[in-house]
Scaffold this active site. Structure first.
Site, PDB file in Angstrom:
ATOM      1  N   HIS A  14       0.847  -1.198   0.000  1.00  0.00           N
ATOM      2  CA  HIS A  14       0.000   0.000   0.000  1.00  0.00           C
ATOM      3  C   HIS A  14       0.876   1.240   0.000  1.00  0.00           C
ATOM      4  CE1 HIS A  14      -0.274   0.407   4.751  1.00  0.00           C
ATOM      5  NE2 HIS A  14       0.959   0.327   4.322  1.00  0.00           N
ATOM      6  N   CYS A  33       5.839   6.187   4.659  1.00  0.00           N
ATOM      7  CA  CYS A  33       4.701   5.403   4.149  1.00  0.00           C
ATOM      8  C   CYS A  33       4.071   6.054   2.924  1.00  0.00           C
ATOM      9  CB  CYS A  33       3.648   5.227   5.241  1.00  0.00           C
ATOM     10  SG  CYS A  33       4.248   4.277   6.637  1.00  0.00           S
ATOM     11  N   HIS A  39       4.896   0.109  -0.319  1.00  0.00           N
ATOM     12  CA  HIS A  39       5.703  -0.838   0.454  1.00  0.00           C
ATOM     13  C   HIS A  39       4.760  -1.934   0.925  1.00  0.00           C
ATOM     14  CE1 HIS A  39       3.956   1.898   3.384  1.00  0.00           C
ATOM     15  NE2 HIS A  39       3.941   0.855   4.205  1.00  0.00           N
ATOM     16  N   HIS A  41       3.409  -5.293   3.512  1.00  0.00           N
ATOM     17  CA  HIS A  41       3.307  -5.844   4.863  1.00  0.00           C
ATOM     18  C   HIS A  41       2.862  -7.300   4.783  1.00  0.00           C
ATOM     19  CE1 HIS A  41       3.735  -2.059   6.988  1.00  0.00           C
ATOM     20  NE2 HIS A  41       2.893  -1.504   6.117  1.00  0.00           N
ATOM     21  N   ASP A  79      -4.927 -10.642  -0.827  1.00  0.00           N
ATOM     22  CA  ASP A  79      -3.582 -11.222  -0.786  1.00  0.00           C
ATOM     23  C   ASP A  79      -2.817 -10.948  -2.086  1.00  0.00           C
ATOM     24  OD1 ASP A  79      -1.474 -12.715   0.339  1.00  0.00           O
ATOM     25  OD2 ASP A  79      -2.158 -14.549  -0.648  1.00  0.00           O
ATOM     26  N   HIS A  80      -1.584 -10.501  -1.926  1.00  0.00           N
ATOM     27  CA  HIS A  80      -0.701 -10.192  -3.065  1.00  0.00           C
ATOM     28  C   HIS A  80      -1.319  -9.153  -4.002  1.00  0.00           C
ATOM     29  CE1 HIS A  80       1.493 -13.518  -1.417  1.00  0.00           C
ATOM     30  NE2 HIS A  80       2.514 -13.205  -2.206  1.00  0.00           N
ATOM     31  N   GLU A 127      -0.044  -5.336  11.655  1.00  0.00           N
ATOM     32  CA  GLU A 127       0.669  -4.770  10.497  1.00  0.00           C
ATOM     33  C   GLU A 127       2.156  -5.101  10.571  1.00  0.00           C
ATOM     34  OE1 GLU A 127       0.418  -0.433   8.493  1.00  0.00           O
ATOM     35  OE2 GLU A 127       1.094  -0.467  10.555  1.00  0.00           O
TER      36      GLU A 127
HETATM   37 NI    NI Z   1       2.572   0.416   5.615  1.00  0.00          NI
END
Ligand code: NI
Length: 148
Positions: A14, A33, A39, A41, A79-80, A127
């Site tokens: 995100h 961020c 980036h 998680h 996911d992904h 997270e």
């Molecule tokens: Ni983040």
């Protein structure tokens, strides 16, 4: 009343950014961020159901049904993915982990398996190993969130 918590994992990327703000304001608000290409998680999701033990089965609910619901509503959806770009859910909202936690609750709230009185109690979304968020619905603590 008994509580069941089941843990799931998914990975997504995100970028914390609001189009309504200037580049400088975004950078100040979101720091690294706000990095342009995002980036990732490795999210750890915990889904908690509450309800009575079904006397016929001795269980709160069928775990395989819960797994199928979470897989369909959450894992396959997120996911992904790049949350800003790939999913409808965050077209108009910043995909912070706070917002993602609330969205997952909404996606699951009316779909959790189980018999009478079983309800979605809480969604907990980790997270990083240092922080997580929890959401219990808009009526947390009220009788109105019980499923009928
Ligand atoms: Ni983040």
């Amino acid at each position: 009343m008994i509580y069941l918590t089941r843990r799931y994992r998914f990975s997504a990327s995100h970028r914390l950014h609001r189009d309504a703000l200037s580049e400088e304001e975004n950078a100040r608000l979101y720091g690294k961020c706000n990095s342009p290409y995002g980036h990732g998680h490795n999210y750890v999701l915990e889904v908690t159901l509450a309800g009575p033990v079904d006397p016929a089965t001795g269980m709160l609910c069928d775990l395989s049904q819960l797994d199928a619901t979470v897989d369909r509503e959450v894992i396959q959806r997120f996911d992904h993915t790049h949350l800003n770009l790939d999913v409808e859910n965050f077209r108009s909202r910043v995909p912070t982990t706070e917002n993602l936690c609330v969205e997952i609750f909404r996606l699951l709230e009316t779909k959790v398996p189980g018999g009478d009185g079983v309800r979605l109690e809480r969604v907990r979304l980790e997270e990083t190993s240092s922080n997580y968020f929890e959401y219990e619905g808009e009526h947390a603590g009220a009788l109105s969130r019980r499923r009928v």
